[in-house]
Design a protein around this motif. Sequence first.
Motif, PDB file in Angstrom:
ATOM      1  N   ASP B 254       0.888  -1.144  -0.024  1.00 37.86           N
ATOM      2  CA  ASP B 254       0.068  -0.081   0.067  1.00 37.86           C
ATOM      3  C   ASP B 254       0.598   1.389   0.041  1.00 37.86           C
ATOM      4  O   ASP B 254       1.713   1.380   0.911  1.00 37.86           O
ATOM      5  N   PRO B 255       0.850   2.123  -1.182  1.00 41.65           N
ATOM      6  CA  PRO B 255       1.699   3.268  -1.282  1.00 41.65           C
ATOM      7  C   PRO B 255       1.260   4.466  -0.157  1.00 41.65           C
ATOM      8  O   PRO B 255       2.133   5.262  -0.213  1.00 41.65           O
ATOM      9  N   GLY B 258       2.811   3.863   6.193  1.00 43.60           N
ATOM     10  CA  GLY B 258       4.093   3.906   6.435  1.00 43.60           C
ATOM     11  C   GLY B 258       4.954   4.913   6.183  1.00 43.60           C
ATOM     12  O   GLY B 258       4.575   6.147   5.912  1.00 43.60           O
ATOM     13  N   LEU B 259       6.285   4.727   6.006  1.00 43.07           N
ATOM     14  CA  LEU B 259       7.134   5.447   5.495  1.00 43.07           C
ATOM     15  C   LEU B 259       6.706   6.217   4.234  1.00 43.07           C
ATOM     16  O   LEU B 259       7.066   7.581   3.771  1.00 43.07           O
ATOM     17  N   ALA B 260       6.183   5.472   3.197  1.00 37.22           N
ATOM     18  CA  ALA B 260       5.964   5.833   2.086  1.00 37.22           C
ATOM     19  C   ALA B 260       4.791   7.100   2.045  1.00 37.22           C
ATOM     20  O   ALA B 260       4.892   7.906   1.115  1.00 37.22           O
ATOM     21  N   SER B 261       4.102   6.993   3.010  1.00 39.59           N
ATOM     22  CA  SER B 261       3.123   8.183   2.900  1.00 39.59           C
ATOM     23  C   SER B 261       3.629   9.602   3.358  1.00 39.59           C
ATOM     24  O   SER B 261       3.007  10.601   2.894  1.00 39.59           O
ATOM     25  N   LEU B 262       4.847   9.632   3.571  1.00 40.59           N
ATOM     26  CA  LEU B 262       5.574  10.737   3.776  1.00 40.59           C
ATOM     27  C   LEU B 262       6.212  11.347   2.695  1.00 40.59           C
ATOM     28  O   LEU B 262       6.518  12.465   2.733  1.00 40.59           O
ATOM     29  N   LEU B 263       6.245  10.440   1.651  1.00 40.93           N
ATOM     30  CA  LEU B 263       6.949  10.990   0.202  1.00 40.93           C
ATOM     31  C   LEU B 263       5.925  12.297  -0.192  1.00 40.93           C
ATOM     32  O   LEU B 263       4.925  12.231  -0.386  1.00 40.93           O
TER      33      LEU B 263
END
Lengths: 370, 267
Positions: B254-255, B258-263
């Motif tokens: 799931d993009p 987690g960390l990816a959601s901060l991109l």
Amino acid sequence: MKFVARVNPRDADIVVLLEGGLEHAAPGALGQLIDVVPAPDDRMVIIDLEGVPRLGALGVATLTTLVGGLQDAGHQVRLRAKNRAHRRVIQAFGRDVPRPELPGPEAHVLIERLGERTIQTHDAVLRFALLAQATLTSAITQPFRIRRRRHDLTQRSIVAMGVGATPLVALIAFLIGFILALQSGDLLKTYGQTLLIADLVGLAVTKEIAPLLTAVLVAGRSGSSLTAEIGTMNVSEEVDALTVMGVDPIDYLVAPRLRALALVLPMLTIVADVVAIAGGVTVGWLVYDLHPGAYIEQTALRVEVGDVLGGLLKALCFSVVIVTVAAYQGFATAGGAAGVGKYTTRSVVQSIIWIIIVDALFTALLTALP
Amino acid sequence: MIEIQGNIKTVGLTCGYRNMPIVSDLDIVLPHGKVSCILGKSGCGKSTLLRTLLLLERPLAGDIRFGNLSLNKLTAEQLKQLRRQTGVLFQGSALFNSMTLLENAAFPLIERAGLPRGLASELALLKLDVVGLSRYAHYLPSAVSGGMRKRCGIARALALDPPYLFLDEPSAGLDPLTSAEIDDLVLEICDALATTVVVVTHELRSIERIADHLVMLADGGVAAAGPPDQVRRSDIPAVNAFFSPQSNAAPLIDPHHGLASLLLDEE
């Protein structure tokens, strides 16, 4: 090999530029970074990864720690990665990197855990009781059935558990009798009563040491192998295979062992009784110059049939303990080869603990009786 | 002895472990005398459903019917009968490692049918012949290949000619040729004995070859069920994604998590 954070505090956002490989970031890096970033205000901290040449799972782990530290310090954090490869790696690994747990759970969490443990313990006790009941029922009814009496399995177990263990039990029992006689002889000699070695060794061995020692040896030898066997079968779905074929795993795997051990353990105990007394005779003869005939006569005078029978009754109880504990741990085994090892160890430790607890109860009961 | 026959039917079946449902409220029919395939992505609850159908796990809710027998009203005697009339191939074959292939195949005959050892061995040898293993009858499972163990597992499952046959990923981890052989074997058995076969699988190739009926699990429930053509033609995204995984399948990760959601969205 290190990364540099450059912070420009006058911008609208706080931009942290990371440079170099993240995977080998020094342990103090997080502290350094938090030091350079100004105290949290309404500005966003943006971590820019443009200066990071490569990013792998390890780098993402470092990044997660950094972000977590900043967030814990009260910052709002975003990541800026122009490199598409970086973005993909973060998307792929960014979730699985574990966040360090916050220390000091709150009170309600502790109570929840306590409750959970209580329920688990209750379940475990219940499962154990059900297993013990099913095992005993099966073991008692098996010989009286028309079919599936499992004599062949029982016989095989008798050989494996009994014949195989005899030399070991004999050796240990002899040495224990030997040691007991030496230790007590030294003291009794000062009173000129060396013949009483026979009383002491005879009583200690038949009432206590032979059944206990044999049970502990058998728990280590046969209990562990039973757990490992059932555990391996459990892990490789063989227990399920038995169940779906309509063969009760307890009836097939456990009950024959109990029948075998209930017969074998008392017999091994008798062997241990005799051999340990022989050890005492040896010491009496060689060290204290007691005639073997006199020694044995003294033993026969002092040790009553009831003492020996009490020991054998104990052995019978221990056999139930060993088999049920071993089977319980076997059926509880999960987690592959490592699990088998873990539960086998647990089986032996718990068997020995329960053997001694049962022994204590038993002895208390027997001594309380007139 | 009662003969149990007919469709396997679940009514509002919810299965899972402890109090965590994995698939819920299933109403499926696995038709009598046909090969049904239960399929879905890994982790969608196929094996849990199978374990529940095998009565190894208690369902959290609902009922299973074998013919006119209802699980919720099963007596101990009926359960025994039912066990006797189901053959199971487990994912890892689950052969008894201390017994030879022949003893494995003869085991249900001795234990369930109560045949004398000699007769049971003869019959078991016939079964091993069916799966092409009679030459290896006296080998231990550890001495033969994974495909042979699977075939022996099928021979054991078939020992009592059960009206119900359950196969848990019969072709997983096998080369395409062996896997095709096993598929052919399943078809033969189903034809010859009018067995109700339930196969749990995610191998498209084998689904195409053997399935008369498909049950597709996704998102904790049934995504589609019916004859293969009908299921394939359906326009449910989970089903399409399964049959043509190159197309715009739902991403595994799931993009927005987690960390990816901060991109920062810069593209």
